[in-house]
Design an enzyme around this catalytic site. Structure first.
Site, PDB file in Angstrom:
ATOM      1  N   CYS A   1      -0.166 -28.166  17.646  1.00 62.96           N
ATOM      2  CA  CYS A   1      -0.641 -29.179  16.696  1.00 62.96           C
ATOM      3  C   CYS A   1       0.586 -29.934  16.187  1.00 62.96           C
ATOM      4  CB  CYS A   1      -1.404 -28.482  15.553  1.00 62.96           C
ATOM      5  SG  CYS A   1      -2.320 -29.622  14.491  1.00 62.96           S
TER       6      CYS A   1
ATOM      7  N   HIS B   1       1.803 -22.821  13.213  1.00 64.67           N
ATOM      8  CA  HIS B   1       1.454 -22.214  11.922  1.00 64.67           C
ATOM      9  C   HIS B   1       2.415 -21.092  11.557  1.00 64.67           C
ATOM     10  CE1 HIS B   1      -2.478 -23.932  13.279  1.00 64.67           C
ATOM     11  NE2 HIS B   1      -2.325 -24.475  12.090  1.00 64.67           N
TER      12      HIS B   1
HETATM   13  N1  GLN Z   1      -1.500 -36.228  14.904  1.00 59.68           N
HETATM   14  C1  GLN Z   1      -1.711 -35.252  13.860  1.00 59.68           C
HETATM   15  C2  GLN Z   1      -0.392 -34.561  13.578  1.00 59.68           C
HETATM   16  O1  GLN Z   1       0.371 -34.403  14.451  1.00 59.68           O
HETATM   17  C3  GLN Z   1      -2.729 -34.233  14.267  1.00 59.68           C
HETATM   18  C4  GLN Z   1      -2.974 -33.243  13.177  1.00 59.68           C
HETATM   19  C5  GLN Z   1      -4.151 -32.346  13.412  1.00 59.68           C
HETATM   20  O2  GLN Z   1      -4.647 -32.241  14.492  1.00 59.68           O
HETATM   21  N2  GLN Z   1      -4.610 -31.692  12.392  1.00 59.68           N
HETATM   22  O3  GLN Z   1      -0.125 -34.137  12.479  1.00 59.68           O
HETATM   23 ZN    ZN Z   2      -4.166 -30.206  15.492  1.00 54.71          ZN
END
Ligand code: GLN
Ligand code: ZN
Length: 781
Positions: free
Chosen positions: A754, A722
């Protein structure tokens, strides 16, 4: 005279003195075409002045009041430039010091402070040296997908009334002749929503807070206001005795303001707060008659003979037409009992639904005829009130039309699919059961995958570049044909694989270039889903989501991801992770059916995604990740209901994931870090590997693993995706060493928090390079 005619006559006679009051708790403010979003973003970029932003906001308010014109009261003060909780903080003078006093912005200073708390910076705060401050924490508004800015408290927080914002909106409403009912967040819910940063007890602030509320209510009276809606949704959560007592003493004090208070509760049942809520010395209570239907009778009993009861009779959180006939069946007797004391409204603010169905021109006409957005819901409210006050015959045409739509939906062949029902009935516990335990599976997987210790991977998406978005838009508009679009996506996948080779990652992903959104992508390919063009709902600030509409039994007509994954696998010898969104997350981020329990819809989704898992396995994919990003946010408001939810959520995940052979490795991913209270449920999902968000919390969240030893493998995120910051190799090594004190190193993976889709390649490459280097350091040690 027959009986029906007699009743009609009585009705028309009563109509003179028993009129049902109609109102709404709030209206979406983003605009049917997201006008507010674009106005805000222009302002932040410096392309529009504060005056222009203000003018757009005023125009939206005016339009939204026109759309509420047939109600007895329009909501005023619910309009917000960013968030209603942040607005309340400003009204109460609770503004963090860091947001004040900046370089020469004196003219619009409050607006700039507001955006600094909201998002860390305002117009003109170009560089960190003179501008950016850390933004207020954001979290989910009860169990919705809306995020609010958490009020910040400390033992010495002081409050001071600032009516500027409300004054502006009330003055505008007065000019336009709007019958205004101001909306504010009540003192207890306001404290409940906030956090004391210094460990003090926020409830101790109540004596300082109440005089400001009293002043605010008295000020409303000077503005000619009769009723004030005071939102206290904290009353639908579990409150301890201190909080309950605080409710009683607070409203005792506020009752003398001269304003009539409508205490608004919504999203759930009052349960053990019912007697308390009904006894508070206010003039009326709003109850969510959709989600707390069973409490209508007890509330009427407890409310006494004088108070107004406002019933939320239309679902403010979903997009289906109300069954007006069924509603009148139970509502008419209530009206006979309460007479003028009955008010009706949507169950909660309409903030959680899109604005106007009128703007949907490409939606399948049959499905469209089943829906009601905010504007249509207010029309339903008007019809109900008219039927209550003047008899059903006075709105016969509307009622017949509504009944026909409800019947068509119920009978539609597109809603129910006998095959799906059969498949659901055939679910056995074995379906969600791997053949062997994780301990045994992991040996087989290790032999097959041959991974080093501390294996490195990513969460799925790589940067969604401008080129990708352009190709998708061109394809949507028909300017790029399917073959050319596919070619473009394959190009992106190939680039992604090349970069991962160069980085030396261990388990690859294809990068998700072809996905606009992790839920919409699957919804678009599943039977039972429909999509709106403008069905936007505010998620936070200027951000909106367009939840897909789950209207019927879910079926997967064909494979959805296999061709992309196998293409990616064909380019490398490294294992390629198949990438899917899990059933609970798809469910939680959709508008769901109201004609069957969520658990049933979830199981249907589970069976559909299971087929995709098995297809991937058949195609030779050895590692499959099933994202459950939204599993936690589906938790019910009351802890008493958690178990039931977690039971079916976990069961659905297991159905999806656990049909594979032992040597196929199942990953799941969750993008949050509060696990302590649901860790056993997460372990019960029995994924071989779970990747989670941890980097910001300095591995603190791994506290959950102190008391409970998670049996499978874990990838605690080491790269905060982020932030534009690039984590150093040392920092990553450091984080992983902390993790290794809690989790045996042979069960640790190294990965970002993420997906990387919101970052750019210039940030991602050095960050992942450091991550791989950190893995080498850890392996060497
Ligand atoms: N596989 C998704 C990505 O990498 C997971 C996104 C998420 O967890 N919000 O974008
Ligand atoms: Zn995520």
């Amino acid at each position: 005279m027959n009986q029906a005619a007699y009743h009609e006559l009585i009705h028309s006679y009563q109509a003179d003195f028993t009129m049902t009051t109609t109102h709404t708790l709030g209206f979406p403010r983003i605009g049917a075409r997201r006008e507010l979003k674009f106005a805000l973003e222009r302002f932040w970029k410096g392309e529009a002045s504060a005056q222009e932003l203000g003018a757009q906001a005023a125009a939206l308010r005016q339009r939204h009041w026109q759309q509420q014109a047939r109600l007895d009261f329009a909501a005023v003060g619910d309009f917000s430039l960013y968030d209603q909780v942040l607005d309340m903080s400003f009204t109460l003078g609770n503004v963090p010091a860091r947001a004040h006093a900046h370089h020469g912005d004196a003219l619009d200073a409050p607006l700039h402070s507001y955006f600094r708390v909201a998002r860390g910076r305002s117009q003109g705060d170009h560089d960190h040296a003179c501008g950016g401050v850390h933004a207020g924490e954001m979290t989910k508004w009860f169990d919705t997908n809306y995020h609010y800015i958490v009020p910040e408290f400390s033992a010495d927080t002081g409050f001071r009334l600032d009516t500027a914002r409300l004054d502006e909106q009330l003055a505008q409403a007065r000019t336009l002749g709007v019958k205004a009912k101001p909306v504010i967040i009540g003192p207890l819910t306001y404290l409940w929503l906030g956090k004391a940063k210094d460990g003090s007890d926020r409830l101790d602030l109540l004596p300082k807070l109440l005089p400001v509320y009293a002043e605010l209510l008295a000020w409303f009276v000077t503005q000619g206001i009769e009723w004030v809606q005071v939102d206290e949704p904290a009353l639908v959560t579990e409150l301890d005795a201190r909080w309950q007592a605080a409710y009683a003493s607070a409203y005792d004090l506020l009752q003398h303001s001269g304003a009539r208070l409508l205490l608004a509760t919504y999203f759930g049942r009052l349960e053990d707060n019912l007697a308390l809520a009904c006894a508070l010395p206010v003039d009326g209570l709003h109850l969510d008659a959709i989600h707390a239907h069973a409490e209508i009778a007890p509330v009427i009993d407890a409310l006494g003979p004088d108070k107004v009861l406002s019933l939320g009779v239309i679902d403010g959180r979903n997009i289906w037409k109300t069954d007006l006939h069924a509603t009148l069946e139970w509502l008419e007797p209530v009206q006979r009992q309460l007479g003028q004391r009955l008010w009706i409204a949507p169950s909660c603010s309409l903030l959680h639904v899109p604005v106007d169905l009128q703007n949907e021109t490409t939606l399948d006409p049959e499905i469209r005829s089943w829906l009601a957005f905010a504007v249509q819901k207010l029309e339903e409210l008007r019809i109900l009130a008219h039927a209550l006050d003047h008899g059903r015959s006075q709105v016969q045409l509307e009622l017949v039309e509504n009944a026909a739509a409800i019947d068509r939906r119920r009978a539609s062949k597109r809603v129910s699919n006998p095959q799906v029902a059969q498949a659901l009935a055939a679910i056995t516990p074995e379906l969600g059961q791997r053949a062997s335990s994780h301990a045994e599976r992991s040996l087989q997987q290790a032999a097959l995958l041959q991974l080093p210790s501390y294996p490195t991977t990513t969460i799925g998406s790589f940067p969604q570049t401008a080129a990708i978005r352009q190709a998708r838009n061109a394809h949507k508009k028909g300017e790029l044909d399917a073959a050319a679009y596919e070619e473009a996506m394959r190009g992106e996948i190939a680039r992604c694989v090349r970069e991962q080779e160069a980085l030396g990652l261990d388990v690859f992903v294809h990068g998700e270039a072809e996905r606009n959104d992790m839920v919409e992508y699957f919804g678009e390919q599943l039977d039972g889903y429909a999509f709106s063009q403008n069905g936007w709902v505010q998620s936070y600030g200027s951000r909106c989501v367009k939840p897909p509409i789950l209207f019927g039994d879910v079926r997967r007509p064909q494979a959805m991801t296999v061709k992309w994954t196998t293409y990616a696998q064909s380019l490398t010898d490294k294992p390629m992770k198949g990438m899917l969104t899990g059933p609970v997350t798809i469910l939680n981020w959709s508008f769901v059916r109201d004609d069957q329990p969520r658990s049933v819809s979830c199981r249907q989704l589970a069976l559909a995604i299971r087929e995709e898992v098995l297809d991937l396995e058949r195609a030779g994919v050895r590692v499959i990740q099933i994202d459950e990003a939204a599993l936690r946010e589906g938790l019910p408001l009351r802890r008493g209901e958690w178990k039931d939810y977690l039971d079916w959520a976990v069961e659905s995940f297991r159905i999806t994931a656990n049909g594979v052979a032992d040597e196929t490795q199942i990953h799941t991913h969750m993008c949050y870090s509060e696990f302590n209270d649901i860790i056993t449920a997460i372990a019960a999902m029995d994924a071989d590997v779970i990747t989670i968000e941890t980097s910001r919390s300095d591995m603190e969240l791994l506290d959950a693993f102190d008391d409970f030893s998670y049996p499978n493998e874990i990838g605690p995120g080491v790269y905060d995706i982020h932030s534009p910051n690039i984590p150093s190799q040392d920092h990553i090594v450091d984080l992983m060493r902390k993790a290794a004190t809690r989790i045996p190193p042979n069960r640790l993976w190294i990965n970002p928090d993420c997906g990387l889709k919101t970052r750019n390649w210039e940030e991602v490459l050095p960050a992942l390079r450091n991550m791989v280097a950190a893995a080498h350091t850890l392996r060497a040690a």
